[in-house]
Scaffold this motif. Sequence first.
Motif, PDB file in Angstrom:
ATOM      1  N   ASP B 118       0.776  -1.176   0.071  1.00 44.32           N
ATOM      2  CA  ASP B 118      -0.059   0.008   0.133  1.00 44.32           C
ATOM      3  C   ASP B 118       0.803   1.230   0.102  1.00 44.32           C
ATOM      4  OD1 ASP B 118      -2.197  -1.607  -0.139  1.00 44.32           O
ATOM      5  OD2 ASP B 118      -2.532  -1.477   2.164  1.00 44.32           O
ATOM      6  N   THR B 119       1.974   1.147   0.781  1.00 41.62           N
ATOM      7  CA  THR B 119       2.904   2.297   0.592  1.00 41.62           C
ATOM      8  C   THR B 119       4.122   2.193  -0.279  1.00 41.62           C
ATOM      9  OG1 THR B 119       4.134   1.240   2.350  1.00 41.62           O
ATOM     10  CG2 THR B 119       2.313   2.937   2.596  1.00 41.62           C
ATOM     11  N   GLY B 120       4.354   0.940  -1.171  1.00 35.17           N
ATOM     12  CA  GLY B 120       5.538   0.616  -1.935  1.00 35.17           C
ATOM     13  C   GLY B 120       6.779   0.544  -1.310  1.00 35.17           C
ATOM     14  N   ARG B 121       6.672   0.130  -0.103  1.00 36.61           N
ATOM     15  CA  ARG B 121       8.055   0.064   0.623  1.00 36.61           C
ATOM     16  C   ARG B 121       8.255  -1.620   0.834  1.00 36.61           C
ATOM     17  NH1 ARG B 121       7.742   1.866   6.149  1.00 36.61           N
ATOM     18  NH2 ARG B 121       5.918   0.775   6.208  1.00 36.61           N
ATOM     19  N   VAL B 122       9.566  -1.643   1.113  1.00 36.63           N
ATOM     20  CA  VAL B 122      10.104  -3.084   1.304  1.00 36.63           C
ATOM     21  C   VAL B 122      11.055  -3.202   2.291  1.00 36.63           C
ATOM     22  CG1 VAL B 122      11.131  -5.045   0.089  1.00 36.63           C
ATOM     23  CG2 VAL B 122       9.903  -3.492  -1.229  1.00 36.63           C
ATOM     24  N   LEU B 123      10.886  -3.972   3.246  1.00 35.83           N
ATOM     25  CA  LEU B 123      11.668  -3.977   4.455  1.00 35.83           C
ATOM     26  C   LEU B 123      12.824  -5.231   4.378  1.00 35.83           C
ATOM     27  CD1 LEU B 123      12.867  -3.300   7.391  1.00 35.83           C
ATOM     28  CD2 LEU B 123      10.853  -4.643   8.194  1.00 35.83           C
ATOM     29  N   HIS B 124      13.972  -4.809   4.154  1.00 37.19           N
ATOM     30  CA  HIS B 124      14.908  -6.021   4.228  1.00 37.19           C
ATOM     31  C   HIS B 124      15.705  -5.979   5.557  1.00 37.19           C
ATOM     32  CE1 HIS B 124      15.225  -6.337  -0.330  1.00 37.19           C
ATOM     33  NE2 HIS B 124      14.712  -4.908  -0.142  1.00 37.19           N
ATOM     34  N   THR B 125      15.657  -7.371   6.124  1.00 42.23           N
ATOM     35  CA  THR B 125      16.343  -7.730   7.246  1.00 42.23           C
ATOM     36  C   THR B 125      17.225  -8.554   6.970  1.00 42.23           C
ATOM     37  OG1 THR B 125      14.081  -7.533   8.381  1.00 42.23           O
ATOM     38  CG2 THR B 125      15.866  -8.412   9.738  1.00 42.23           C
ATOM     39  N   GLU B 126      18.500  -8.308   7.510  1.00 41.02           N
ATOM     40  CA  GLU B 126      19.916  -9.168   7.097  1.00 41.02           C
ATOM     41  C   GLU B 126      20.580  -9.087   8.343  1.00 41.02           C
ATOM     42  OE1 GLU B 126      21.482  -7.196   3.989  1.00 41.02           O
ATOM     43  OE2 GLU B 126      19.871  -7.966   2.272  1.00 41.02           O
ATOM     44  N   GLY B 127      20.230 -10.273   9.252  1.00 43.70           N
ATOM     45  CA  GLY B 127      20.954 -10.389  10.462  1.00 43.70           C
ATOM     46  C   GLY B 127      20.559  -9.232  11.211  1.00 43.70           C
ATOM     47  N   GLU B 133      13.337   0.039   1.555  1.00 46.24           N
ATOM     48  CA  GLU B 133      13.740   0.468   0.205  1.00 46.24           C
ATOM     49  C   GLU B 133      12.234   1.044  -0.336  1.00 46.24           C
ATOM     50  OE1 GLU B 133      15.690  -2.404  -1.970  1.00 46.24           O
ATOM     51  OE2 GLU B 133      17.380  -2.158  -0.973  1.00 46.24           O
ATOM     52  N   LYS B 134      12.201   1.390  -1.475  1.00 46.32           N
ATOM     53  CA  LYS B 134      10.904   1.905  -2.143  1.00 46.32           C
ATOM     54  C   LYS B 134      11.246   0.565  -3.356  1.00 46.32           C
ATOM     55  CE  LYS B 134      11.879   6.158  -3.658  1.00 46.32           C
ATOM     56  NZ  LYS B 134      11.394   7.407  -4.418  1.00 46.32           N
ATOM     57  N   THR B 135      10.269   0.319  -3.899  1.00 43.92           N
ATOM     58  CA  THR B 135      10.152  -0.745  -4.756  1.00 43.92           C
ATOM     59  C   THR B 135      11.291  -0.674  -6.042  1.00 43.92           C
ATOM     60  OG1 THR B 135       8.300   0.147  -5.932  1.00 43.92           O
ATOM     61  CG2 THR B 135       7.731  -1.584  -4.377  1.00 43.92           C
ATOM     62  N   ASP B 136      11.698   0.840  -6.137  1.00 42.73           N
ATOM     63  CA  ASP B 136      12.661   0.747  -7.081  1.00 42.73           C
ATOM     64  C   ASP B 136      14.070   0.754  -6.685  1.00 42.73           C
ATOM     65  OD1 ASP B 136      13.190   2.902  -5.793  1.00 42.73           O
ATOM     66  OD2 ASP B 136      12.606   4.439  -7.294  1.00 42.73           O
ATOM     67  N   GLY B 137      14.207   0.254  -5.178  1.00 47.99           N
ATOM     68  CA  GLY B 137      15.720   0.104  -4.664  1.00 47.99           C
ATOM     69  C   GLY B 137      16.220   1.313  -4.038  1.00 47.99           C
ATOM     70  N   THR B 138      15.563   2.433  -3.997  1.00 46.19           N
ATOM     71  CA  THR B 138      15.928   3.676  -3.467  1.00 46.19           C
ATOM     72  C   THR B 138      15.864   3.280  -1.863  1.00 46.19           C
ATOM     73  OG1 THR B 138      15.178   4.932  -5.185  1.00 46.19           O
ATOM     74  CG2 THR B 138      15.850   6.139  -3.018  1.00 46.19           C
ATOM     75  N   VAL B 139      16.995   3.390  -1.272  1.00 47.66           N
ATOM     76  CA  VAL B 139      17.128   3.110   0.314  1.00 47.66           C
ATOM     77  C   VAL B 139      16.589   4.409   1.040  1.00 47.66           C
ATOM     78  CG1 VAL B 139      18.164   2.825   2.526  1.00 47.66           C
ATOM     79  CG2 VAL B 139      18.978   1.846   0.076  1.00 47.66           C
ATOM     80  N   LEU B 140      15.447   4.066   1.846  1.00 50.81           N
ATOM     81  CA  LEU B 140      14.613   5.254   2.553  1.00 50.81           C
ATOM     82  C   LEU B 140      15.053   5.618   4.199  1.00 50.81           C
ATOM     83  CD1 LEU B 140      11.012   4.558   1.501  1.00 50.81           C
ATOM     84  CD2 LEU B 140      12.252   6.221   0.673  1.00 50.81           C
TER      85      LEU B 140
END
Lengths: 152, 152
Positions: B118-127, B133-140
Motif C-alpha cells: 500500500d505504501t510501496g515500501r520493502v523492508l529487508h532484514t539481514e541479520g 527501500e522503495k520498490t525501485d531499490g532507493t533506500v529510505l
Amino acid sequence: MIIRKANVRAGGAEPQTWRYYSDDGGLTQFGAYVETLQPGGGSSERHWHEQEDEFLLVLAGQVTVIEESGTSVLEPGDAACWPAGVANAHRVVNRSDAPCTYVIVGTRVTHDVCHYPDTGRVLHTEGEQWRIEKTDGTVLKSGRCKSPPGRD
Amino acid sequence: MIIRKANVRAGGAEPQTWRYYSDDGGLTQFGAYVETLQPGGGSSERHWHEQEDEFLLVLAGQVTVIEESGTSVLEPGDAACWPAGVANAHRVVNRSDAPCTYVIVGTRVTHDVCHYPDTGRVLHTEGEQWRIEKTDGTVLKSGRCKSPPGRD
C-alpha cells in the motif's frame, strides 16, 4: 487465508482431539493446532525436543502440565514454553471434571531427537526416516514419516 | 517453563498492546504473543513476508482481517494463516465496539524481505541490519535491529 472454526480439519479420538489449523492454512515452518482433552485424557508421555521450540496457551478449562520441576495447573491465558534443547521433559493431562482446550505450537524441523525419559526411549527423526532407540542405542522400531514429518 | 497470564511482560500502548509470552519463556524459533486491539485500533499496515510463516487465532471479540482478496470478520476460534512467500498482504483492525484479542505466531528468521504494497515500501532484514527501500531499490531508511530481530 482464513480458517473458520466450523471448517477446520479435526483428528484424533476422544479423550484427545485436535484441530489442524496450520495444516489447513498451508504453514510449513511450525505447526499450530488446537487440542482438546476430555477429563482423564492426556498428551503423549513426557518428552523434550533437542531441536524444536514448543508453546502452549490455555484457551479453556484447566490444564495440568507435568514438567521436571513438578506439576502446575494452568487456567485460560496461562502458557508454557519449552525451548529446544532444554531437558525439561513435559506432558499435559486433564485432571479436572470438564474438557480443557489449548493451542499448541511446535517448530517443524526435518532432523530432531526427542527424549522420553520415563521410558528410556529416544526418537530420532532424520528427514523422512525415524527410529526409536533405547538410551544405549539399541533400535526398537523404525519407519518412514507420514507428511508432515513427525506429526499426525 | 510456566508463564502465568498475570505475570507475562506487556508492551505497546493502547489501542494496541501485546503480551510477550514466547520471549518470557525463552523461545527463539518463533514468536508467540497475545495482542489486544481496542476499538478503532489496528496492526501495522498491510504486509507479507518472503521467509516467515504467520498464524493468528482469535481468542476474544471480533477481529477484522484485510487481505488481498478482501475483508473478513473473525470470531473466537477462527484463524488466519499466511505462509511465507505467498504475496497475500494483510493487516488486522478492530472495527467493533469492544476490545478484541488474538494470539499471533511468526517464525523468527535472520534474513527476510517484507513487502508493504500500500505504501510501496520493502523492508529487508539481514541479520542485525535492516533497511527500508522503495520498490525501485532507493533506500529510505536503515538501522540496526533490537533484539530479537524485527520485533518490539
